[in-house]
Design a protein around this motif. Sequence first.
Motif, PDB file in Angstrom:
ATOM      1  N   TRP A  64       0.703  -1.326   0.195  1.00  0.00           N
ATOM      2  CA  TRP A  64       0.041  -0.070   0.024  1.00  0.00           C
ATOM      3  C   TRP A  64       0.799   1.276  -0.089  1.00  0.00           C
ATOM      4  N   MET A  65       1.994   1.188   0.525  1.00  0.00           N
ATOM      5  CA  MET A  65       2.941   2.231   0.869  1.00  0.00           C
ATOM      6  C   MET A  65       3.544   2.883  -0.518  1.00  0.00           C
ATOM      7  N   THR A  66       3.252   2.225  -1.427  1.00  0.00           N
ATOM      8  CA  THR A  66       3.896   2.726  -2.697  1.00  0.00           C
ATOM      9  C   THR A  66       2.868   3.832  -3.169  1.00  0.00           C
ATOM     10  N   HIS A  67       1.711   3.910  -2.665  1.00  0.00           N
ATOM     11  CA  HIS A  67       0.842   5.284  -2.896  1.00  0.00           C
ATOM     12  C   HIS A  67       1.045   6.381  -2.132  1.00  0.00           C
ATOM     13  N   ALA A  68       1.862   5.975  -1.013  1.00  0.00           N
ATOM     14  CA  ALA A  68       1.982   7.343   0.099  1.00  0.00           C
ATOM     15  C   ALA A  68       2.578   8.387  -0.478  1.00  0.00           C
ATOM     16  N   SER A  69       2.467   9.442   0.437  1.00  0.00           N
ATOM     17  CA  SER A  69       3.435  10.857   0.032  1.00  0.00           C
ATOM     18  C   SER A  69       4.963  10.291   0.403  1.00  0.00           C
ATOM     19  N   HIS A  70       5.556  11.192  -0.288  1.00  0.00           N
ATOM     20  CA  HIS A  70       7.237  10.903  -0.196  1.00  0.00           C
ATOM     21  C   HIS A  70       7.447  11.279   1.485  1.00  0.00           C
ATOM     22  N   HIS A  71       6.825  11.941   2.108  1.00  0.00           N
ATOM     23  CA  HIS A  71       7.213  12.052   3.554  1.00  0.00           C
ATOM     24  C   HIS A  71       6.704  10.746   4.149  1.00  0.00           C
ATOM     25  N   GLU A  72       5.703  10.194   3.884  1.00  0.00           N
ATOM     26  CA  GLU A  72       5.139   9.048   4.571  1.00  0.00           C
ATOM     27  C   GLU A  72       5.919   7.874   4.084  1.00  0.00           C
ATOM     28  N   GLN A  73       6.303   7.656   3.138  1.00  0.00           N
ATOM     29  CA  GLN A  73       7.332   6.824   2.481  1.00  0.00           C
ATOM     30  C   GLN A  73       8.472   6.946   3.258  1.00  0.00           C
ATOM     31  N   GLN A  74       9.211   7.833   3.588  1.00  0.00           N
ATOM     32  CA  GLN A  74      10.291   8.070   4.340  1.00  0.00           C
ATOM     33  C   GLN A  74      10.047   7.808   5.710  1.00  0.00           C
ATOM     34  N   THR A  75       9.010   8.064   6.233  1.00  0.00           N
ATOM     35  CA  THR A  75       8.723   7.758   7.792  1.00  0.00           C
ATOM     36  C   THR A  75       8.553   6.259   7.596  1.00  0.00           C
ATOM     37  N   TRP A  76       8.063   5.373   6.641  1.00  0.00           N
ATOM     38  CA  TRP A  76       7.657   4.167   6.780  1.00  0.00           C
ATOM     39  C   TRP A  76       9.015   3.277   6.578  1.00  0.00           C
ATOM     40  N   LYS A  77       9.936   3.785   5.828  1.00  0.00           N
ATOM     41  CA  LYS A  77      11.229   3.092   5.831  1.00  0.00           C
ATOM     42  C   LYS A  77      11.860   3.099   6.992  1.00  0.00           C
ATOM     43  N   ARG A  78      11.764   4.263   7.652  1.00  0.00           N
ATOM     44  CA  ARG A  78      12.428   4.192   9.198  1.00  0.00           C
ATOM     45  C   ARG A  78      11.642   3.433  10.075  1.00  0.00           C
ATOM     46  N   LEU A  79      10.460   3.356   9.968  1.00  0.00           N
ATOM     47  CA  LEU A  79       9.557   2.514  10.979  1.00  0.00           C
ATOM     48  C   LEU A  79      10.218   1.037  10.788  1.00  0.00           C
ATOM     49  N   ASN A  80      10.390   0.831   9.331  1.00  0.00           N
ATOM     50  CA  ASN A  80      10.642  -0.850   8.886  1.00  0.00           C
ATOM     51  C   ASN A  80      12.049  -1.138   9.656  1.00  0.00           C
ATOM     52  N   VAL A  81      12.932  -0.140   9.469  1.00  0.00           N
ATOM     53  CA  VAL A  81      14.378  -0.331   9.912  1.00  0.00           C
ATOM     54  C   VAL A  81      14.279  -0.463  11.589  1.00  0.00           C
TER      55      VAL A  81
END
Length: 120
Positions: A64-81
């Motif tokens: 789903w996160m492929t449709h997120a804003s750039h900021h949300e995608q960056q936060t998502w990456k940090r959450l995953n790490v």
Amino acid sequence: GNLHTAATLFDEMFTSVWNGEPATNRNTKVLVDHVQALIVIYHSSLSVLHMEKLKLVIDRANPWMTHASHHEQQTWKRLNVVAEKLVVDPAALTLPDVLLEWKVATQSVMKSWGRQRAGC
């Protein structure tokens, strides 16, 4: 607010939309908030049940996160790490290390709780 209550509400909400809804209609901000809550809950409890729920939600939400804003995608990456680090070595992360989403890190009462270790 109470993170367990918030996570339960997110769980109930997503139970009805995990399947069948077009990815473009999904609220990616809510997914970020859900995972942030689950990370804090797992950091606090170190419960296998909470770890499994965290992994499940991340796995289901990743597409789903492929449709997120750039900021949300960056936060998502940090959450995953951080979620990966938390599963591998929870003792390496203190509470401030797992407060990643902007509002949680800067405006929540948790930011003043100090460097609580995992499981405390």
